[in-house]
Scaffold this motif. Sequence first.
Motif, PDB file in Angstrom:
ATOM      1  N   CYS A  24      21.218 -41.160 -11.490  1.00 14.42           N
ATOM      2  CA  CYS A  24      20.453 -41.077 -12.747  1.00 14.42           C
ATOM      3  C   CYS A  24      20.932 -42.140 -13.731  1.00 14.42           C
ATOM      4  CB  CYS A  24      20.673 -39.721 -13.424  1.00 14.42           C
ATOM      5  SG  CYS A  24      20.092 -38.338 -12.475  1.00 14.42           S
ATOM      6  N   ASP A  41      25.558 -36.819 -10.853  1.00 16.20           N
ATOM      7  CA  ASP A  41      25.154 -37.574  -9.651  1.00 16.20           C
ATOM      8  C   ASP A  41      26.074 -37.259  -8.474  1.00 16.20           C
ATOM      9  OD1 ASP A  41      23.130 -38.866 -10.989  1.00 16.20           O
ATOM     10  OD2 ASP A  41      24.158 -40.803 -11.141  1.00 16.20           O
ATOM     11  N   TRP A  96      21.533 -33.935  -6.152  1.00 20.97           N
ATOM     12  CA  TRP A  96      20.788 -35.127  -5.714  1.00 20.97           C
ATOM     13  C   TRP A  96      21.771 -36.193  -5.244  1.00 20.97           C
ATOM     14  CZ3 TRP A  96      20.645 -32.970 -10.601  1.00 20.97           C
ATOM     15  CH2 TRP A  96      21.326 -33.631 -11.612  1.00 20.97           C
ATOM     16  N   SER A  97      21.293 -37.004  -4.295  1.00 20.69           N
ATOM     17  CA  SER A  97      22.195 -38.030  -3.773  1.00 20.69           C
ATOM     18  C   SER A  97      22.000 -39.357  -4.501  1.00 20.69           C
ATOM     19  CB  SER A  97      21.994 -38.196  -2.267  1.00 20.69           C
ATOM     20  OG  SER A  97      20.622 -38.370  -2.019  1.00 20.69           O
ATOM     21  N   PRO A 153      16.029 -39.223  -9.607  1.00 24.62           N
ATOM     22  CA  PRO A 153      15.815 -38.526  -8.328  1.00 24.62           C
ATOM     23  C   PRO A 153      15.006 -37.245  -8.575  1.00 24.62           C
ATOM     24  CG  PRO A 153      18.157 -39.079  -8.651  1.00 24.62           C
ATOM     25  CD  PRO A 153      17.458 -39.374  -9.936  1.00 24.62           C
ATOM     26  N   GLN A 203      15.230 -34.268  -7.486  1.00 26.76           N
ATOM     27  CA  GLN A 203      16.014 -33.054  -7.745  1.00 26.76           C
ATOM     28  C   GLN A 203      16.551 -33.019  -9.170  1.00 26.76           C
ATOM     29  OE1 GLN A 203      15.201 -30.494  -5.366  1.00 26.76           O
ATOM     30  NE2 GLN A 203      17.050 -29.879  -6.468  1.00 26.76           N
ATOM     31  N   ALA A 204      16.836 -34.209  -9.715  1.00 24.72           N
ATOM     32  CA  ALA A 204      17.336 -34.278 -11.096  1.00 24.72           C
ATOM     33  C   ALA A 204      16.235 -33.829 -12.057  1.00 24.72           C
ATOM     34  CB  ALA A 204      17.809 -35.688 -11.421  1.00 24.72           C
ATOM     35  N   GLU A 208      19.953 -27.247  -5.778  1.00 27.99           N
ATOM     36  CA  GLU A 208      20.432 -28.340  -4.927  1.00 27.99           C
ATOM     37  C   GLU A 208      20.675 -29.591  -5.786  1.00 27.99           C
ATOM     38  OE1 GLU A 208      18.368 -30.951  -1.536  1.00 27.99           O
ATOM     39  OE2 GLU A 208      17.716 -28.844  -1.605  1.00 27.99           O
ATOM     40  N   TYR A 242      16.056 -30.145 -11.945  1.00 31.12           N
ATOM     41  CA  TYR A 242      17.168 -29.553 -12.713  1.00 31.12           C
ATOM     42  C   TYR A 242      16.821 -29.541 -14.211  1.00 31.12           C
ATOM     43  CZ  TYR A 242      22.048 -29.074 -14.407  1.00 31.12           C
ATOM     44  OH  TYR A 242      23.194 -28.652 -15.035  1.00 31.12           O
TER      45      TYR A 242
END
Length: 429
Positions: free
Chosen positions: A380, A335, A376-377, A390, A392-393, A374, A396
């Motif tokens: 998780c 994270d 993630w902000s 998120p 982006q997670a 990239e 991934y």
Amino acid sequence: MTNVAVIGAQWGDEGKGKVVDWLASRADVVVRFQGGHNAGHTLVVGNETYKLSLLPSGLVRGKLGVIGNGVVVDPEALLAEIARVQGQGLKVSPETLRISESATLILPFHPALDKAREAARGDAKIGTTGRGIGPAYEDRVARRAIRVADLAEPETMALKLDELLRHYNTLLRELGVETFTKEAMLAHLLALAPKILPFAEPVWERLDTLRKEGKRILFEGAQAVMLDVDHGTYPFVTSSNTVASAAASGSGVGPWAVGFVLGIAKAYTTRVGSGPFPTELFDETGRKLGERGFEFGTVTGRPRRCGWFDAAMVRQAVKIGGIQGLVLTKLDVLDGMPELKICTGYRINGERSRHLPAGMAAQAAALPEYETIEGWSGSCRGARSWVDLPAQAIKYVRRIEELVEAPITLVSTSPERDDTIMVRDPFEG
Ligand code: IMP
């Protein structure tokens, strides 16, 4: 319904304890089939943290625990662990724990030689746990080991001690370490016998019966594929086969009885001890991963080396280990990282390779080839379904799934048992 085997897909410490604990609540029996008290499984149940080394994790859930013939058992360590968890309120008795009568015993001269040899190796040391695992497995294949069943036969132990002590005392003397006497070792074994023998039995027979009754068996692997004595980063490995097929030979069931093979991988990579680690990070990011992931060895307390996720290596572990579904753990540790790297292959002495070769020098020379993703902000942490993650997670996780060529079966998002996203129930096969 099928049985399930859980194995590590990296260099150990992938968080198998939590996954095994989660699966154990739905199994009838949990079987250890290799390794010994070099393993360390941390289980968090409510406010209680259990640190298990030799005991099958299912005991925490009140399930029958079985220690198979493939395990090397240090009787003193076992009794100490039983006393410790009993102090935490767990019940461990011959009704809840069975030990194979064919399992090899770890005796005091095993850790003595393990440590003396490591000291003599200097910079070339393997970084073993010093628990005597290697020497005990050497005795097993050398056909001189004292096994659990021998505890009932004082003459057998006396006979074997002659050969064992000739071997060990010669080596220990050469290494400048204190030697052992037959009288002291025999007395030690005779004192242990009444404490260990009530747990002993031919576990293959019990497993056969349980299987016929349709009971669900969970095979709990220790260490991981890259620490396998044949397939790992030899010689920086442990001394047992850690792949799923070892579950059969290490407990006395047929290969078809092992069931669904679940591999566990951390969302990044860690390693304790020496040996090659192509994606290791020596910078601030590596330090951060270690700090946030609380990466210290359960058994030795050593800080773990940390690095990016190595998909080439996990792909290799998937193929070799027979992994049919992968669990990704500790996703929450990533994270807030602005960007993440995934290793997709190596450059070794100028040549590209999709896998880690067997040669020691070639492994040491392997440089990672990365693709960048990239970060993630959001968080998780504690997610229990895909919608909690998120975007982006998810990207991934999906990219890892593609690269390692195994479906992601579960995602773990915190040390808490229920903070898990289940994609597919491993017991459904
Ligand atoms: P041994 O199993 O004590 O002989 O150690 C051999 C190698 O395996 C060393 O690099 C250890 O750090 C590693 N190792 C053994 N058990 C574990 C484990 O449970 N987790 C991670 N590494 C382990």
